[in-house]
Design a protein around this motif. Sequence first.
Motif, PDB file in Angstrom:
ATOM      1  N   VAL A 225       5.488   4.713  -3.898  1.00 14.17           N
ATOM      2  CA  VAL A 225       5.462   5.616  -2.770  1.00 14.17           C
ATOM      3  C   VAL A 225       4.315   6.707  -2.600  1.00 14.17           C
ATOM      4  N   LEU A 228       0.555   5.759  -1.967  1.00 11.29           N
ATOM      5  CA  LEU A 228       0.540   5.537  -0.811  1.00 11.29           C
ATOM      6  C   LEU A 228       0.532   6.821   0.237  1.00 11.29           C
ATOM      7  N   LYS A 229       0.898   7.816  -0.447  1.00 14.54           N
ATOM      8  CA  LYS A 229       0.842   9.085   0.424  1.00 14.54           C
ATOM      9  C   LYS A 229      -0.788   9.633   0.407  1.00 14.54           C
ATOM     10  N   TYR A 275      12.936  11.954  -3.643  1.00 11.12           N
ATOM     11  CA  TYR A 275      12.366  11.336  -2.575  1.00 11.12           C
ATOM     12  C   TYR A 275      12.402  12.168  -1.243  1.00 11.12           C
ATOM     13  N   SER A 283       1.025  14.484   3.424  1.00 12.04           N
ATOM     14  CA  SER A 283       0.064  13.380   2.802  1.00 12.04           C
ATOM     15  C   SER A 283      -1.382  13.878   2.623  1.00 12.04           C
ATOM     16  N   LEU A 349       6.071   1.465   4.345  1.00 11.15           N
ATOM     17  CA  LEU A 349       5.130   2.306   3.998  1.00 11.15           C
ATOM     18  C   LEU A 349       3.764   1.919   4.674  1.00 11.15           C
ATOM     19  N   ASP A 350       3.674   0.636   4.904  1.00 16.72           N
ATOM     20  CA  ASP A 350       2.335   0.031   5.791  1.00 16.72           C
ATOM     21  C   ASP A 350       2.408   0.370   7.104  1.00 16.72           C
ATOM     22  N   THR A 353       3.070   6.981   9.120  1.00 15.12           N
ATOM     23  CA  THR A 353       4.052   8.156   8.567  1.00 15.12           C
ATOM     24  C   THR A 353       5.470   8.051   9.147  1.00 15.12           C
ATOM     25  N   SER A 356       6.907   5.466   6.449  1.00 13.94           N
ATOM     26  CA  SER A 356       7.194   6.262   5.259  1.00 13.94           C
ATOM     27  C   SER A 356       8.315   7.243   5.150  1.00 13.94           C
ATOM     28  N   ALA A 359      11.555   5.078   4.932  1.00 16.58           N
ATOM     29  CA  ALA A 359      11.525   4.456   3.418  1.00 16.58           C
ATOM     30  C   ALA A 359      12.279   5.472   2.644  1.00 16.58           C
TER      31      ALA A 359
END
Length: 400
Positions: A225, A228-229, A275, A283, A349-350, A353, A356, A359
């Motif tokens: 996670v 990927l931010k 989380y 991000s 995540l792909d 925003t 994400s 998730a």
Amino acid sequence: MVAIVVGIQLAISLGYFAVMAHVVAHLRHDLGMLAGTITVVLAVRVAVQNMLFLPAGALTDVIGPARTGALACALRAAAFALLGAANGAGGLLLSVVVMAVGGALFHPAAQSVLAGVTPEHRSRGFSAYVIAGQLAAVAGPPLGLVLLTGGFGLLSAVTTGAWVVGALLFTLLRREPGALREDSPRPGPRGLTEGVSAVLRDRSFLRFALTAAPSTLLTTQVTTVLPLKETDPGTTTLFFCVVAIVAAAIQPWCGGRGESPRLLRSGLLSAGAGYLLLLASPSGHHASIAVLTAAAVMHGLATGLTQSALFQAVTRCAPPRRFGVYTGLLSFLSGAVSLAGGFTVGPLLDAGTPGSATAMTGLALLATISAAVLRLPRPPAETQRSGRTARPLLARVLVR
């Protein structure tokens, strides 16, 4: 025995993290492999290791933790040697499969030794075991960076040597841990199937293992996670260093507190809070260092609390010479949830925003639900005080 196991953990973890922090860059830039190939091959290692945890735990009970640990380290040494020599997908696949088999054998072996020592040494021993692993997680990547100046072959050779040292140290454990030595003779070859059958029919522990299974996903998914931010490398490194330091620092406090479900619940809720904090942080370069640090502290607490609580729960509930298969079942279920969760979280995540946010909200919700439904298996004393007659198998499982 504790000193030997902690020494093994420190040596092999330094080697492991030194390589794994840089292996993707090596495969991508030095060998020119496609990102999809790298992802699939590394996913094979996780999947194979998860599938083997249960039979590996049962094998540990049959042949003993010292022999299993030596075999595990020897296989891992061979795996890293193959990894250093691999120049294509075939060699890489062989190395990760051997690595997975060694990993599945190592964890129940090392923890079985710690579970078998006297109670006054057990909690402190496991705390030292976790601390050694977390310190290696901090020191391993910089060590690997230094060794990379001599090429990836040198790095893999040093790591291979670390696992060889681990195998040799396991051979020093000739004397059985006290709690194991006092019990009945070790199970014979049929003990593999008997152990698996026994743990699967222990409804109390099986229910606990199912409710605690999300713990691995919740404490490890942050490694996917956060990068990927699109945080910068320095911030990402700082984040994971804080996680490791907090997880190590909390261990002296955790010892002996695993009898209460609050320890594991607190760990799960800490992961959920982590989380939510990541969700609140922007991000990229606009990420708040203060918020990310707070999230790292929460994830460090989650890692430290859940590891200690799960070890103590298995130690309390596993019957004599069955610790391996009990911890194997828990690791198998945790790994399955982690693998399924990874396949679910990855596409979200792909998706940018919105995905994400979904998730991280979902992970926080999973942590809350798991903490709410969690019930530790009852210790033998509670069963005796209840005055109810337990079924023979359950009685054999609960009474040490």
